[in-house]
Design a protein around this motif. Structure first.
Motif, PDB file in Angstrom:
ATOM      1  N   LEU A  64       0.836  -1.206   0.000  1.00 23.95           N
ATOM      2  CA  LEU A  64       0.000   0.000   0.000  1.00 23.95           C
ATOM      3  C   LEU A  64       0.871   1.256   0.000  1.00 23.95           C
ATOM      4  O   LEU A  64       0.588   2.217  -0.713  1.00 23.95           O
ATOM      5  N   SER A  65       1.932   1.233   0.778  1.00 19.57           N
ATOM      6  CA  SER A  65       2.835   2.387   0.847  1.00 19.57           C
ATOM      7  C   SER A  65       3.524   2.626  -0.489  1.00 19.57           C
ATOM      8  O   SER A  65       3.618   3.753  -0.969  1.00 19.57           O
ATOM      9  N   VAL A  66       4.008   1.545  -1.116  1.00 17.33           N
ATOM     10  CA  VAL A  66       4.690   1.668  -2.409  1.00 17.33           C
ATOM     11  C   VAL A  66       3.724   2.187  -3.459  1.00 17.33           C
ATOM     12  O   VAL A  66       4.059   3.078  -4.246  1.00 17.33           O
ATOM     13  N   THR A  67       2.517   1.671  -3.467  1.00 19.12           N
ATOM     14  CA  THR A  67       1.509   2.130  -4.422  1.00 19.12           C
ATOM     15  C   THR A  67       1.264   3.621  -4.249  1.00 19.12           C
ATOM     16  O   THR A  67       1.207   4.370  -5.226  1.00 19.12           O
ATOM     17  N   HIS A  68       1.152   4.055  -3.008  1.00 16.06           N
ATOM     18  CA  HIS A  68       0.931   5.475  -2.717  1.00 16.06           C
ATOM     19  C   HIS A  68       2.123   6.299  -3.192  1.00 16.06           C
ATOM     20  O   HIS A  68       1.959   7.341  -3.826  1.00 16.06           O
ATOM     21  N   ASP A  69       3.341   5.845  -2.875  1.00 14.17           N
ATOM     22  CA  ASP A  69       4.547   6.591  -3.262  1.00 14.17           C
ATOM     23  C   ASP A  69       4.725   6.666  -4.769  1.00 14.17           C
ATOM     24  O   ASP A  69       5.259   7.646  -5.278  1.00 14.17           O
ATOM     25  N   LEU A  70       4.281   5.653  -5.504  1.00 16.15           N
ATOM     26  CA  LEU A  70       4.398   5.683  -6.961  1.00 16.15           C
ATOM     27  C   LEU A  70       3.305   6.535  -7.599  1.00 16.15           C
ATOM     28  O   LEU A  70       3.530   7.186  -8.619  1.00 16.15           O
ATOM     29  N   ARG A  71       2.133   6.542  -7.005  1.00 11.46           N
ATOM     30  CA  ARG A  71       1.006   7.275  -7.582  1.00 11.46           C
ATOM     31  C   ARG A  71       1.250   8.784  -7.592  1.00 11.46           C
ATOM     32  O   ARG A  71       0.896   9.472  -8.550  1.00 11.46           O
ATOM     33  N   THR A  72       1.877   9.319  -6.552  1.00  6.21           N
ATOM     34  CA  THR A  72       2.075  10.770  -6.442  1.00  6.21           C
ATOM     35  C   THR A  72       2.878  11.335  -7.612  1.00  6.21           C
ATOM     36  O   THR A  72       2.406  12.252  -8.290  1.00  6.21           O
ATOM     37  N   PRO A  73       4.088  10.826  -7.892  1.00 10.32           N
ATOM     38  CA  PRO A  73       4.819  11.398  -9.035  1.00 10.32           C
ATOM     39  C   PRO A  73       4.133  11.121 -10.372  1.00 10.32           C
ATOM     40  O   PRO A  73       4.186  11.954 -11.282  1.00 10.32           O
ATOM     41  N   LEU A  74       3.487   9.981 -10.501  1.00  7.48           N
ATOM     42  CA  LEU A  74       2.789   9.699 -11.754  1.00  7.48           C
ATOM     43  C   LEU A  74       1.662  10.691 -11.995  1.00  7.48           C
ATOM     44  O   LEU A  74       1.448  11.132 -13.125  1.00  7.48           O
ATOM     45  N   THR A  75       0.954  11.070 -10.936  1.00  5.19           N
ATOM     46  CA  THR A  75      -0.120  12.052 -11.061  1.00  5.19           C
ATOM     47  C   THR A  75       0.435  13.403 -11.505  1.00  5.19           C
ATOM     48  O   THR A  75      -0.127  14.056 -12.385  1.00  5.19           O
ATOM     49  N   SER A  76       1.573  13.803 -10.913  1.00  9.19           N
ATOM     50  CA  SER A  76       2.198  15.078 -11.301  1.00  9.19           C
ATOM     51  C   SER A  76       2.643  15.053 -12.753  1.00  9.19           C
ATOM     52  O   SER A  76       2.415  16.005 -13.502  1.00  9.19           O
ATOM     53  N   ILE A  77       3.277  13.959 -13.153  1.00  6.11           N
ATOM     54  CA  ILE A  77       3.764  13.840 -14.531  1.00  6.11           C
ATOM     55  C   ILE A  77       2.591  13.920 -15.502  1.00  6.11           C
ATOM     56  O   ILE A  77       2.628  14.653 -16.492  1.00  6.11           O
TER      57      ILE A  77
END
Length: 190
Positions: free
Chosen positions: A60-73
């Motif tokens: 869950l933590s990794v998914t959250h950490d990956l989602r943030t930069p992907l959303t910005s990009i």
């Protein structure tokens, strides 16, 4: 033989993924081999259940950490595509967020190789004020919500730049979910 049959049935349940299975605990004053077997099976089950929970938290933590930069990009790429915003600024954010994704993937690979439970820290001087400006710019905007850095100038600290960026991005993203109008990211020395 009852304790052995129970241990055998419990092991079948564990193999099927039923990690909450426990066998009857013997009285505390029993210390024979079968009593120890029963206690050890239950201790193993509790340890496996804890490990499964930690694994789920990690995912869950990794998914959250990956989602943030992907959303910005994605947000900045869409802004460029629509002809909105400053392309130079958008390119800088996309480059920074892509680098952060690379670091996260590298962390995952290191973790898999080492089978470790903790990340290492690479301490370096970091300007918290600059980090606040970067994280609010990367957050973009949401309908009705703005992101603002509130800083008074450079504020140097010793920190791991990547871990600090992760923590700030998570805090700002979570704040954005619950904010009604604005998210302020403030830095100050106390």
């Amino acid at each position: 033989a009852r304790a052995i049959r129970e241990a055998s049935r419990a092991s079948q349940h564990f193999a099927a993924g039923q990690l909450s299975t426990r066998i009857t605990e013997p009285p505390a004053h029993h210390h024979d081999e079968l009593a120890e077997l029963s206690r050890n099976v239950n201790a193993m089950a509790a340890s496996l259940e804890r490990s499964r929970g930690l694994e789920q938290q990690f995912l869950l933590s990794v998914t959250h950490d990956l989602r943030t930069p992907l959303t910005s990009i994605r947000g900045y790429a869409e802004a460029i595509d629509d002809g909105n915003g400053d392309p130079k600024r958008a390119a800088a954010v996309i480059r920074a967020e892509s680098a952060r994704l690379e670091r996260l993937v590298t962390d995952l690979l290191e973790l898999a190789k080492l089978q470790a439970r903790a990340f290492t820290f690479t301490m370096a001087p970091v300007d918290l004020s600059a980090a606040a400006h970067t994280v609010t710019a990367a957050a973009g905007s949401k309908p009705g919500i703005t992101f603002h850095p509130v800083t008074t100038g450079p504020l140097l600290v010793q920190a791991d730049p990547d871990r600090l960026a992760q923590a700030l991005a998570n805090l700002v993203e979570n704040a954005g979910k619950y904010a009604t109008s604005a998210v302020m990211v403030s830095t100050r020395a106390e």
